[in-house]
Structure formats: C-alpha cells, structure tokens
Design a protein around this motif. Structure first.
Motif, PDB file in Angstrom:
ATOM      1  N   ALA A 290      -5.977  -9.314  16.321  1.00  0.00           N
ATOM      2  CA  ALA A 290      -6.706  -9.255  17.591  1.00  0.00           C
ATOM      3  C   ALA A 290      -7.623 -10.465  17.782  1.00  0.00           C
ATOM      4  CB  ALA A 290      -7.531  -7.974  17.663  1.00  0.00           C
ATOM      5  N   PRO A 291      -7.670 -11.015  19.010  1.00  0.00           N
ATOM      6  CA  PRO A 291      -8.538 -12.166  19.276  1.00  0.00           C
ATOM      7  C   PRO A 291      -9.975 -11.782  19.638  1.00  0.00           C
ATOM      8  CG  PRO A 291      -7.203 -11.684  21.209  1.00  0.00           C
ATOM      9  CD  PRO A 291      -6.784 -10.704  20.148  1.00  0.00           C
ATOM     10  N   SER A 292     -10.220 -10.491  19.892  1.00  0.00           N
ATOM     11  CA  SER A 292     -11.559 -10.075  20.324  1.00  0.00           C
ATOM     12  C   SER A 292     -11.838  -8.655  19.862  1.00  0.00           C
ATOM     13  CB  SER A 292     -11.662 -10.140  21.852  1.00  0.00           C
ATOM     14  OG  SER A 292     -10.848  -9.133  22.438  1.00  0.00           O
ATOM     15  N   PRO A 293     -13.127  -8.259  19.800  1.00  0.00           N
ATOM     16  CA  PRO A 293     -13.456  -6.880  19.420  1.00  0.00           C
ATOM     17  C   PRO A 293     -12.846  -5.835  20.335  1.00  0.00           C
ATOM     18  CG  PRO A 293     -15.409  -8.271  19.292  1.00  0.00           C
ATOM     19  CD  PRO A 293     -14.338  -9.090  19.937  1.00  0.00           C
ATOM     20  N   LEU A 294     -12.751  -6.126  21.643  1.00  0.00           N
ATOM     21  CA  LEU A 294     -12.171  -5.156  22.577  1.00  0.00           C
ATOM     22  C   LEU A 294     -10.708  -4.905  22.257  1.00  0.00           C
ATOM     23  CD1 LEU A 294     -12.212  -3.408  25.108  1.00  0.00           C
ATOM     24  CD2 LEU A 294     -11.752  -5.471  26.468  1.00  0.00           C
ATOM     25  N   VAL A 295      -9.958  -5.964  22.037  1.00  0.00           N
ATOM     26  CA  VAL A 295      -8.541  -5.811  21.714  1.00  0.00           C
ATOM     27  C   VAL A 295      -8.379  -5.078  20.389  1.00  0.00           C
ATOM     28  CG1 VAL A 295      -6.399  -7.042  21.193  1.00  0.00           C
ATOM     29  CG2 VAL A 295      -7.879  -7.846  23.040  1.00  0.00           C
ATOM     30  N   ALA A 296      -9.213  -5.403  19.401  1.00  0.00           N
ATOM     31  CA  ALA A 296      -9.138  -4.732  18.104  1.00  0.00           C
ATOM     32  C   ALA A 296      -9.437  -3.246  18.243  1.00  0.00           C
ATOM     33  CB  ALA A 296     -10.112  -5.379  17.115  1.00  0.00           C
ATOM     34  N   THR A 297     -10.446  -2.898  19.053  1.00  0.00           N
ATOM     35  CA  THR A 297     -10.802  -1.487  19.259  1.00  0.00           C
ATOM     36  C   THR A 297      -9.652  -0.725  19.901  1.00  0.00           C
ATOM     37  OG1 THR A 297     -13.157  -2.030  19.461  1.00  0.00           O
ATOM     38  CG2 THR A 297     -12.434   0.068  20.402  1.00  0.00           C
ATOM     39  N   LEU A 298      -9.030  -1.324  20.912  1.00  0.00           N
ATOM     40  CA  LEU A 298      -7.885  -0.677  21.559  1.00  0.00           C
ATOM     41  C   LEU A 298      -6.715  -0.545  20.588  1.00  0.00           C
ATOM     42  CD1 LEU A 298      -7.990  -2.396  25.065  1.00  0.00           C
ATOM     43  CD2 LEU A 298      -8.744  -0.081  24.462  1.00  0.00           C
ATOM     44  N   ALA A 299      -6.552  -1.539  19.723  1.00  0.00           N
ATOM     45  CA  ALA A 299      -5.469  -1.470  18.734  1.00  0.00           C
ATOM     46  C   ALA A 299      -5.723  -0.355  17.726  1.00  0.00           C
ATOM     47  CB  ALA A 299      -5.336  -2.815  18.018  1.00  0.00           C
ATOM     48  N   PHE A 300      -6.967  -0.197  17.300  1.00  0.00           N
ATOM     49  CA  PHE A 300      -7.295   0.903  16.386  1.00  0.00           C
ATOM     50  C   PHE A 300      -7.066   2.258  17.066  1.00  0.00           C
ATOM     51  CE2 PHE A 300     -10.134  -2.148  13.968  1.00  0.00           C
ATOM     52  CZ  PHE A 300      -9.381  -2.107  12.808  1.00  0.00           C
ATOM     53  N   ALA A 301      -7.410   2.352  18.349  1.00  0.00           N
ATOM     54  CA  ALA A 301      -7.161   3.592  19.084  1.00  0.00           C
ATOM     55  C   ALA A 301      -5.667   3.893  19.139  1.00  0.00           C
ATOM     56  CB  ALA A 301      -7.746   3.495  20.492  1.00  0.00           C
ATOM     57  N   PHE A 302      -4.857   2.872  19.364  1.00  0.00           N
ATOM     58  CA  PHE A 302      -3.405   3.044  19.386  1.00  0.00           C
ATOM     59  C   PHE A 302      -2.896   3.470  18.016  1.00  0.00           C
ATOM     60  CE2 PHE A 302       1.007   1.288  19.472  1.00  0.00           C
ATOM     61  CZ  PHE A 302       1.480   2.017  20.557  1.00  0.00           C
TER      62      PHE A 302
END
Length: 390
Positions: A290-302
């Motif tokens: 992930a390039p950003s915390p938001l993308v990483a958070t959404l990836a963890f949710a997925f």
C-alpha cells in the motif's frame, strides 16, 4: 433429539462462545492495572502473558482426553463456570506467586472452554446437518468486543476488583443459563486405552488439519498485533488513523463470520476455504504494498473478509475427521494452532526489526496462498450431513 432441542443447543453453544470472547476481552483492561499494581516491567509483563497462553495450550489436550471419556457437555459444565470466575481470582491476587498461579488457571480454563465449545459446536452441526461454526466464532468476536469496550469504562470508573466482579456476574449468569440447553452426544464416549497420551490420533490427517489451522491463525494474530504499529511507524499515520486498521479488520471479520455459514452451506467447505484464502491473501498483499495508510486500512479490511471463516472451517474439519472422535480431532487442531500462535508474535517482531512490517504482510499473503493450495485437507467439514449425529 428433536430439531427444537438441537436449535436450543445451537444457541447454548453460541452463548459459550460469547462468554469465552467476553472473558478474553475483559482481560485486556486488566493488563495496565496489573502493571500499576505490581510495578511490572515490559519483560515481566510479557512473561506473565505467556503464562496465560501456556496454560491454555496445556489444557487443550487434557480436555480432549476428558471429552473422549465423558463428552463435551460434561467438560463444558465444569470449565464454563470456573472460567467465568477465573478473572476475579487474577484481579484479587495479593502477590506475585498467587498472580502467576491465577494467570495459569485463567489461561487453562479459557483454553479448556475453547476446545470443548468447538467440539460441541461440531456435534450441533451434525444434529442440524448444516454449518454453524463460523457464526459461533462470530459470537466470540462479539463477546470480545463487549468485554473490551465495557470493561475499560468499568475499570476506570470503579477499579479492577469491581470490574472483575461485574464480569464474573455476567459471565456466570450466561453460562448457567446455557448449560441445561447444551446437547449431549448420542454416541457414548469411550476412554482411550492407555491414558492421556494414547488419546492422540495416529492418522497424520488430524495433524495436517492442525497445521492448516495454524497457517490461518498466524496472519490473523499478526494483523491484530502489528497492523497499527505498521501504519504508525512505517507509513507515518497518526495514532487515531493507525488504530483504524485493527477496527476495520475486526469489523469485517465479525460481519463475515455471521455470513460465513450461509456461504459455506452453499459452496461447501473446500470452495469457501479457497475463496476466503484468496481474498485474505489479496488483502494482506495489498496492505504490504500500500502507498498510503488509507489504502493499507482498506486492504486490511478486505483481508478480514477472507480470514474470518478460515479458522472456523479448519476447526469444523478437525472435528469431522473420519475414524477420529471430534474430541481428539479438535484437541489436536487447537493445540497445534494455539501453540504456534504463542510463538508467532515474537517471531514476527524479530523479523520485522530487520525487514520492516511491509515484508511481513507480503510474506503472510504467501502463507495464505499455501492454505489455498492445501484447502482439500478441510474436505471432512463437507461431510457434516453424512456424519452420524453425536
């Protein structure tokens, strides 16, 4: 047993899952209070937490043996009420020696209750001829959420003893209400000849299923333990944003556990495990890249959507092994899974010090891809309807 009684048994075992999660969640607010009461260093606290885990793992094969002799309901009737009062013993410990003993007992009762309620859930699945394991674990997640959320307020406002007493009262009331509705296995349990050690199954499939459970549990534990630190230290997120990784992951996981039984009943255990593993692996890979915390958070949710049902399916497969009692299969799977889970946090921390957490999550996505390839090992979970009702 009538269908109505089987449904009562289904909600009774769900209550045990809720209480077990409630006790684990209630333990979390007690940890900082223990630190202040006993002036604990981080290293000593780590050893005390390890005592809890070792107690749980040690109790699992022992309870598996007693279930083989007396059935899961009898063991649950002992472990459940004792577990409900065990946190009070921890909170009331006057010195370090008593505290260590109380923590070991707390862990042992949590672990004993865990293996027996999973075995009883397998028996309920056989009575109903449909999956209920994922939603049972969903109730565990709800209990953990309730215990941690309410417990923090109670402990802060009224202190550790009041908090532990309130937890005990709620847990004991729920357990005692559920006990009369627990189902009894129809097949008479038999004691393994030769004592405790002979209760371990000889068929390697039981142990391979335990390895599958381990491979499913390690990524789950890694996200819960390290995701927030990853966002905070390596991606520069503030504390509030970093905490969202855990919140979103836990939320999607709990939601999917309540939907998971319907999915598994429709697709089958093997196909559901493959789909879940693919989603989970994709999510963790996305988090690692992930390039950003938001993308990483959404990836963890997925990833939470996928990880949610993997352990329940592995446990259901363990309890439905051909030629092996559900007690023996479940005790092997839980012991292997939780033993590895004890070692995983320190191993992840050691590697992350040298590589960073991004590499860890990318590597764990590979571990989940391996589970996808091993999904055929959970095929016994597809045989619920063909299994003799216990």
């Amino acid at each position: 047993m009538s269908q109505d009684n089987a449904l009562h048994g289904r909600w009774a075992v769900a209550t045990f899952f809720f209480v077990n999660g409630f006790m684990v969640g209630s333990w979390a607010p007690q940890i900082p209070l223990l630190v202040s009461r006993f002036a604990l260093s981080e290293s000593v606290l780590g050893l005390l937490i390890l005592v809890v885990g070792l107690g749980a793992v040690a109790a699992m094969p022992v309870c598996g043996y007693f279930m083989s002799r007396f059935g899961s309901r009898v063991v649950m009737r002992v472990a459940g009420p004792l577990c409900a009062v065990s946190l009070l013993a921890v909170a009331a410990a006057p010195d370090m020696a008593v505290l260590v003993a109380a923590l070991a007992a707390f862990g042992a009762l949590l672990g004993g209750m865990d293996v027996t309620m999973n075995a009883n859930a397998v028996a309920v699945e056989r009575r109903l001829a449909r999956a209920i394991m994922s939603s049972s674990h969903g109730f565990w997640s709800l209990g953990g959420f309730a215990g941690a959320g309410i417990g923090g307020v109670l402990a802060q406002q009224w202190g550790h003893l009041f908090h532990a007493g309130a937890v005990t009262a709620v847990a004991l009331l729920l357990v005692l209400a559920a006990v009369p509705k627990l189902i009894v296995e129809r097949r008479a349990p038999t004691a393994p000849a030769g004592g405790l050690l002979s209760g371990f199954p000889r068929h390697p499939l039981a142990y391979l299923t335990g390895v599958v459970a381990l491979f499913c549990m390690v990524p789950e534990g890694a996200v819960l333990d390290w995701a927030a630190l990853y966002l905070r230290q390596e991606m520069g997120a503030n504390l509030a944003t970093a905490s969202l990784a855990f919140t979103f992951f836990s939320g999607t996981m709990a939601l999917m556990r309540f939907l998971g039984d319907g999915l598994r009943n429709r697709l089958g255990a093997v196909a559901t495990m493959r789909l879940s593993g693919t989603v989970a692996a994709t999510g963790l890979l996305g988090a690692g890249l992930a390039p950003s915390p938001l993308v990483a958070t959404l990836a963890f949710a997925f990833a939470g959507l996928g990880i949610a049902n993997m352990v329940p399916i592995a446990f259901s497969a363990a309890g439905n092994q051909p030629g092996i009692s559900s007690a023996a299969g479940m005790s092997v799977a839980t012991t292997i899974g939780y033993s590895g889970l004890l070692l995983a946090p320190s191993l992840v921390g050691f590697v992350a010090d040298r590589t960073g957490f991004a590499v860890i999550f990318i590597g764990l996505s590979g571990l989940l891809a391996l589970v996808v390839m091993m999904a055929g090992l959970v095929r016994p979970a597809d045989t619920i309807a063909a299994q003799p009702a216990e």
